[in-house]
Each structure stands twice: as structure tokens, then as C-alpha cells.
Design a protein around this motif. Sequence first.
Motif, PDB file in Angstrom:
ATOM      1  N   ALA A 145      67.681  80.063 -83.213  1.00  0.00           N
ATOM      2  CA  ALA A 145      66.746  79.040 -83.680  1.00  0.00           C
ATOM      3  C   ALA A 145      65.362  79.635 -83.861  1.00  0.00           C
ATOM      4  O   ALA A 145      65.037  80.686 -83.297  1.00  0.00           O
ATOM      5  N   TYR A 146      64.570  78.945 -84.654  1.00  0.00           N
ATOM      6  CA  TYR A 146      63.141  79.234 -84.780  1.00  0.00           C
ATOM      7  C   TYR A 146      62.371  78.009 -84.277  1.00  0.00           C
ATOM      8  O   TYR A 146      62.803  76.856 -84.490  1.00  0.00           O
ATOM      9  N   ARG A 147      61.213  78.253 -83.668  1.00  0.00           N
ATOM     10  CA  ARG A 147      60.302  77.174 -83.314  1.00  0.00           C
ATOM     11  C   ARG A 147      58.926  77.489 -83.882  1.00  0.00           C
ATOM     12  O   ARG A 147      58.456  78.621 -83.806  1.00  0.00           O
ATOM     13  N   PHE A 148      58.286  76.460 -84.435  1.00  0.00           N
ATOM     14  CA  PHE A 148      56.951  76.637 -84.992  1.00  0.00           C
ATOM     15  C   PHE A 148      56.224  75.308 -84.990  1.00  0.00           C
ATOM     16  O   PHE A 148      56.789  74.281 -85.355  1.00  0.00           O
ATOM     17  N   ALA A 149      54.983  75.301 -84.543  1.00  0.00           N
ATOM     18  CA  ALA A 149      54.113  74.115 -84.606  1.00  0.00           C
ATOM     19  C   ALA A 149      54.801  72.854 -84.096  1.00  0.00           C
ATOM     20  O   ALA A 149      54.579  71.755 -84.613  1.00  0.00           O
ATOM     21  N   GLY A 150      55.618  72.981 -83.082  1.00  0.00           N
ATOM     22  CA  GLY A 150      56.307  71.829 -82.511  1.00  0.00           C
ATOM     23  C   GLY A 150      57.653  71.530 -83.138  1.00  0.00           C
ATOM     24  O   GLY A 150      58.382  70.667 -82.646  1.00  0.00           O
ATOM     25  N   TRP A 151      58.005  72.224 -84.219  1.00  0.00           N
ATOM     26  CA  TRP A 151      59.286  72.031 -84.893  1.00  0.00           C
ATOM     27  C   TRP A 151      60.321  73.004 -84.358  1.00  0.00           C
ATOM     28  O   TRP A 151      59.968  74.089 -83.890  1.00  0.00           O
ATOM     29  N   GLU A 152      61.604  72.632 -84.450  1.00  0.00           N
ATOM     30  CA  GLU A 152      62.697  73.527 -84.077  1.00  0.00           C
ATOM     31  C   GLU A 152      63.739  73.514 -85.189  1.00  0.00           C
ATOM     32  O   GLU A 152      64.240  72.465 -85.572  1.00  0.00           O
ATOM     33  N   LEU A 153      64.051  74.708 -85.700  1.00  0.00           N
ATOM     34  CA  LEU A 153      65.065  74.866 -86.741  1.00  0.00           C
ATOM     35  C   LEU A 153      66.267  75.563 -86.126  1.00  0.00           C
ATOM     36  O   LEU A 153      66.218  76.755 -85.813  1.00  0.00           O
ATOM     37  N   ASN A 154      67.354  74.820 -85.927  1.00  0.00           N
ATOM     38  CA  ASN A 154      68.576  75.355 -85.344  1.00  0.00           C
ATOM     39  C   ASN A 154      69.393  76.030 -86.445  1.00  0.00           C
ATOM     40  O   ASN A 154      69.814  75.375 -87.401  1.00  0.00           O
ATOM     41  N   LEU A 155      69.605  77.340 -86.325  1.00  0.00           N
ATOM     42  CA  LEU A 155      70.279  78.087 -87.378  1.00  0.00           C
ATOM     43  C   LEU A 155      71.787  77.874 -87.379  1.00  0.00           C
ATOM     44  O   LEU A 155      72.434  78.101 -88.396  1.00  0.00           O
ATOM     45  N   HIS A 156      72.341  77.463 -86.258  1.00  0.00           N
ATOM     46  CA  HIS A 156      73.788  77.236 -86.188  1.00  0.00           C
ATOM     47  C   HIS A 156      74.176  75.877 -86.767  1.00  0.00           C
ATOM     48  O   HIS A 156      75.128  75.763 -87.535  1.00  0.00           O
ATOM     49  N   THR A 157      73.427  74.843 -86.389  1.00  0.00           N
ATOM     50  CA  THR A 157      73.758  73.497 -86.864  1.00  0.00           C
ATOM     51  C   THR A 157      72.985  73.132 -88.123  1.00  0.00           C
ATOM     52  O   THR A 157      73.251  72.084 -88.714  1.00  0.00           O
ATOM     53  N   ARG A 158      72.011  73.978 -88.513  1.00  0.00           N
ATOM     54  CA  ARG A 158      71.166  73.747 -89.693  1.00  0.00           C
ATOM     55  C   ARG A 158      70.354  72.469 -89.532  1.00  0.00           C
ATOM     56  O   ARG A 158      70.020  71.802 -90.517  1.00  0.00           O
ATOM     57  N   ARG A 159      70.015  72.121 -88.286  1.00  0.00           N
ATOM     58  CA  ARG A 159      69.245  70.909 -88.018  1.00  0.00           C
ATOM     59  C   ARG A 159      67.786  71.256 -87.791  1.00  0.00           C
ATOM     60  O   ARG A 159      67.456  72.232 -87.110  1.00  0.00           O
ATOM     61  N   LEU A 160      66.900  70.418 -88.330  1.00  0.00           N
ATOM     62  CA  LEU A 160      65.465  70.550 -88.115  1.00  0.00           C
ATOM     63  C   LEU A 160      65.002  69.385 -87.253  1.00  0.00           C
ATOM     64  O   LEU A 160      65.253  68.217 -87.586  1.00  0.00           O
ATOM     65  N   THR A 161      64.342  69.702 -86.134  1.00  0.00           N
ATOM     66  CA  THR A 161      63.860  68.685 -85.208  1.00  0.00           C
ATOM     67  C   THR A 161      62.341  68.651 -85.243  1.00  0.00           C
ATOM     68  O   THR A 161      61.686  69.685 -85.085  1.00  0.00           O
ATOM     69  N   ALA A 162      61.778  67.465 -85.454  1.00  0.00           N
ATOM     70  CA  ALA A 162      60.335  67.289 -85.533  1.00  0.00           C
ATOM     71  C   ALA A 162      59.717  67.312 -84.140  1.00  0.00           C
ATOM     72  O   ALA A 162      60.420  67.166 -83.130  1.00  0.00           O
ATOM     73  N   PRO A 163      58.391  67.487 -84.052  1.00  0.00           N
ATOM     74  CA  PRO A 163      57.739  67.494 -82.736  1.00  0.00           C
ATOM     75  C   PRO A 163      57.973  66.231 -81.921  1.00  0.00           C
ATOM     76  O   PRO A 163      57.950  66.270 -80.693  1.00  0.00           O
ATOM     77  N   ASP A 164      58.227  65.097 -82.600  1.00  0.00           N
ATOM     78  CA  ASP A 164      58.483  63.854 -81.860  1.00  0.00           C
ATOM     79  C   ASP A 164      59.962  63.633 -81.580  1.00  0.00           C
ATOM     80  O   ASP A 164      60.361  62.582 -81.096  1.00  0.00           O
ATOM     81  N   GLY A 165      60.808  64.645 -81.880  1.00  0.00           N
ATOM     82  CA  GLY A 165      62.230  64.556 -81.589  1.00  0.00           C
ATOM     83  C   GLY A 165      63.091  64.033 -82.723  1.00  0.00           C
ATOM     84  O   GLY A 165      64.315  64.002 -82.604  1.00  0.00           O
ATOM     85  N   ARG A 166      62.480  63.602 -83.827  1.00  0.00           N
ATOM     86  CA  ARG A 166      63.263  63.113 -84.968  1.00  0.00           C
ATOM     87  C   ARG A 166      64.068  64.247 -85.597  1.00  0.00           C
ATOM     88  O   ARG A 166      63.619  65.387 -85.640  1.00  0.00           O
ATOM     89  N   LYS A 167      65.247  63.932 -86.096  1.00  0.00           N
ATOM     90  CA  LYS A 167      66.047  64.882 -86.862  1.00  0.00           C
ATOM     91  C   LYS A 167      65.713  64.705 -88.342  1.00  0.00           C
ATOM     92  O   LYS A 167      65.767  63.589 -88.865  1.00  0.00           O
ATOM     93  N   VAL A 168      65.346  65.801 -88.988  1.00  0.00           N
ATOM     94  CA  VAL A 168      64.937  65.761 -90.388  1.00  0.00           C
ATOM     95  C   VAL A 168      66.008  66.444 -91.236  1.00  0.00           C
ATOM     96  O   VAL A 168      66.362  67.602 -90.985  1.00  0.00           O
TER      97      VAL A 168
END
Length: 249
Positions: A145-168
Amino acid sequence: MQEIPAPGPTLPPHVLVVDDDPALRELLEGYLAENELRVTAVASGRAMADVFEREAIDLVVLDLRLPGEDGMQLARQLRERAPVPIVLLTGKAEEADRVMGLEWGADDYVTKPFSPRELLARIRAVLRRYRQPAQAPVRDGQRRAYRFAGWELNLHTRRLTAPDGRKVELSNHEFSLLVALCGAPQRVLSRDQLLELSRLHSTEVYDRTVDVQVLRLRRKIESNPSQPVLILTERGAGYLFAAQVESLY
């Protein structure tokens, strides 16, 4: 050149607790969450493996004495899977297991009964040792995964999580472009480089493809897409990803 913004709020580290005692799981879930950690607690090695399939885990707290399972083997499988930090939970009489666990790659241990405060201190100490910059070499393709500015990009599931926990939700093109940007933070990348790194050229071959995907991605990760602070335009050169990026392996 545009000013690089200060790092934004970050997602708390995600700790996975593996212990068959429901009371202990509930206690640790509450206490660690109160101390700015995200916590998932499960009762078995199988459940632990399931969590790893869908989440980017920063540290595992693993009980060596799970009923019907070899906790030491689970620790060894974890270490072979990825260099995720491991803190073992052991009994007072399990000195040999503690030594073997440390020899196989565990990072620390806590002896039961223990205070949640002690475990928290050990978790924080281990996490500090494991912080790695995004530019660190990828080992056997194990970047998770990568994390930046409160975001998390999961490379395995291809999910992007916002700083407030929302899935984008991201399209395939948006995901590929964001992976390319996270892999080269604070570097100016030309449109040709982004086409190559994100493999957008496999379906569309025009430079404007990059501009369109950047616009769409800005709408999802920028607070104000018309005044971006993460994906900056370098006139005549390309784009620069201005965030501080952390890699999880």
C-alpha cells in the motif's frame, strides 16, 4: 515552481490483533483505538489470513497459544509473506518460544498478563523502527500500500481510503495513474512518462489521456480540484505529485 504543501492528516496505523480470548480482544480494540490506532481483532490464523487479503496491516499482535494452531508457524508464515512487524503475546513459562519467535523474525514480545499501556508502548516503538520512505526498493513485489496526506491506496484490493475512512471508487485508469504518481513523489513526470508508467497507452495513445485522467483523479482526492495541492501541473513539463508518500511492505 509551486510550493510543496505540508503533509496533511494521516490515517492511524492499522494493528491486527490475533488472540482467541474475546475479552482480551475487546479490551485491546477499545484501548488501542483510544490511542490513535486502527484495530482489527480476530480469533484465528485463518481469520488473520483473510484480513491480510483485504487490508494493509502495519503491525500484528499475535498470541502464540491459539487453540488448535501453531502460533510459531503462523509467525513464520507472516514473516515469509511480508516484512510486517510482529509483537508476540506469550505466557510466563514460554521462554523457549519467545527466543524462537525472535529468531524467526518477530520484533518484540509481551508476557501475559500484561498492561495495555505496556503493549501500546511496544507497538509504538516497533512502528517507529519500521517507517520507510516510498523510494525504498521494492522487495520481491511485496509493496502492499501507499499512504499520502491521510489517504491509503491498497495495491492488492485496489481500494482507496479517504482520511475520514470513506472508500473511494477508482477506475482502472485512475488507479494506475495514482500508483504511478505515488511511486515517484515530488518528481516532475512528463506525460510520456505517465503514459508509460500507468500503461494508459495500452488502450488510448494521446497525451490528452493523461490530462483527462489527472482531472478525474483530482476530483476525487483534492479538497479543491481547481486549486490542487497534491497533483501539481508543471507547465511545459508534466505533473508533480507533491505529497509525502509512505510505502507499506
